[in-house]
Design an enzyme around this catalytic site. Sequence first.
Site, PDB file in Angstrom:
ATOM      1  N   LYS A 209      30.062  31.261  31.565  1.00 48.32           N
ATOM      2  CA  LYS A 209      30.181  29.996  32.204  1.00 48.32           C
ATOM      3  C   LYS A 209      29.266  29.699  33.261  1.00 48.32           C
ATOM      4  CE  LYS A 209      34.537  28.455  33.059  1.00 48.32           C
ATOM      5  NZ  LYS A 209      35.743  28.450  33.610  1.00 48.32           N
ATOM      6  N   GLU A 215      27.373  41.507  33.348  1.00 55.46           N
ATOM      7  CA  GLU A 215      27.288  42.460  32.166  1.00 55.46           C
ATOM      8  C   GLU A 215      26.627  41.740  31.172  1.00 55.46           C
ATOM      9  OE1 GLU A 215      30.923  43.880  34.450  1.00 55.46           O
ATOM     10  OE2 GLU A 215      29.847  42.046  34.138  1.00 55.46           O
ATOM     11  N   GLY A 271      39.158  32.384  31.396  1.00 55.49           N
ATOM     12  CA  GLY A 271      38.480  33.232  30.226  1.00 55.49           C
ATOM     13  C   GLY A 271      39.410  33.630  29.279  1.00 55.49           C
ATOM     14  N   HIS A 388      52.522  57.482  13.372  1.00 58.37           N
ATOM     15  CA  HIS A 388      52.041  58.862  13.295  1.00 58.37           C
ATOM     16  C   HIS A 388      51.292  59.002  14.409  1.00 58.37           C
ATOM     17  CE1 HIS A 388      52.881  59.270   8.803  1.00 58.37           C
ATOM     18  NE2 HIS A 388      52.743  58.173   8.938  1.00 58.37           N
ATOM     19  N   LYS A 508      33.398  44.347  41.354  1.00 61.46           N
ATOM     20  CA  LYS A 508      32.141  43.770  40.932  1.00 61.46           C
ATOM     21  C   LYS A 508      31.077  43.633  42.220  1.00 61.46           C
ATOM     22  CE  LYS A 508      33.704  40.406  37.482  1.00 61.46           C
ATOM     23  NZ  LYS A 508      34.054  39.089  37.151  1.00 61.46           N
TER      24      LYS A 508
END
Length: 546
Positions: A209, A215, A271, A388, A508
Amino acid sequence: MSNTAPLTQRNSWKSLQRHYQELKGLHLRDLFAQDPQRGRTFSVEAVGIYLDYSKNRITQQTLKHLLELAEESNLRDSIEAMFRGDPINITENRAVLHTALRSTPDACIEVSGKNVVPDVHAVLDRMSDFSDRVRSGAWTGHTGKPIVNVVNIGIGGSDLGPVMAYEALKSYSDRTRKFLFVSNVDGTDFAEAVQGLDPSETLFIVASKTFTTQETMTNAQTARDWLLKGMQAGPAAVAKHFVAVSTNAAKVSEFGIDTANMFGFWDWVGGRYSMDSAIGLSTMLAIGPANFREMLSGFRQIDEHFRNAPWDKNLPVIMALLGIWYNNFFGSSSVAVLPYDQYLKRFPAYLQQLTMESNGKRVTLSGNLVDYDTGSIYWGEPGTNGQHSFYQLIHQGTRLIPCDFIAFTNTLNPMGRHHDLLMANVFAQAEALAFGKTIQEVQSEGTAQWLAPHREFDGNRPSNMLMLDRLNPAALGKLVALYEHIVFTQGVIWNLGSFDQWGVELGKVLAQRIAPELQSKTVGELKHDSSTNALIERYRSSRQRD
């Protein structure tokens, strides 16, 4: 919207506390014996979803108290406030209008006095036009070659939704193209995604945005360098191989992307609620505009159902209240989501963000510490693989783990007995969890006395069964919207701000501080705690630089 009385002081909450003491020792075997038609009594069907919630540890009285809790929590008013566009995200003073993303063109939904629906459909139309050009081959790369590889670069909601949707709707996708997704700042993620790709045939979608997400922009810059080096081209090539999903035109242009190929969205779209916005561009490229709009139709059908259906027939409300029943009265801390369709293999991971980033909060809307548990842990794996793996814990472990089973009457890949066996397994697992196997039944089969306790299943493990006709784009939209509104309902009752995520910010900020300390060639004074200082020093001393 804030509620008048604290949650634990509401009459319905106190009634549920007393009721739990009366009901906690009752077994599902007894409940089904008391009502031979229980499977029909506790089931509801709406908008193509059949919900059987009869295998829950509830009675009609439980449901009555839970529905009273919804009323006492002003749920109806809160729903209307969201759909109306009120700024219910109070810590950021924003509306919460992901529902507007799937509205019809003639709808009117206002934010600050402006109808946002025309803008939503303008972006949708631009996405459709772009997708048609790429899919037809009219859009070509810098050298004139058509696009055969699409790489989505994002993180969080800009990645989890598109990845999940691509995998879920792969049967509807354009198989002549590869669709890949890069999110992790670990360079391995990018390296493996582009392995073997021809840069001249590759399109990157950069989804951020602000166009500043660390990242995403690190991976985007690496993609830019990889493209230009691989094509031995100048910066002009970027405009033919990159598009942006962003609102920051200046940053997009600075990167080299033509702002005509920038697809925007709005601050009232969180987001984790954005897969049906421009963030879904990769989805539209894969399945085509018509199928994308079918997905939006599925979202919209659940929106309308949630807004209008009475509580006792309302799928998201019923499931949300059952979740609160187990979380807050049985002390159950997690929910297993178990889709019996391989295409939904990423659905549990998608729900992890949707649910836990929304309601993983410890203060109420007014900023007071809660005195009750919030935010269940969501996890899961497709059946029959999970059987399993971790089902042992669900069946015979010490923890109560409610389960949501998701199944489809018709498969997209009919192959002999496969689908009948798949469905037999999902029905059998729900039955086994509910009723178990008594030690007397085990011994009657001739099992040795010493071995019998190991083969006993106590049962009384609750589950919901969601059944749909087949996994198509509309069905996926319905499932995602269903859980969106479950999250909203629980957030209202817990009195939380479900639409911010301040909990992700501190890490962050600290990472921004630590990164230069790792990269610097000179060792300055480190001012962290002794553990972090030692870790940084160890990394620096043993790091082999490129």
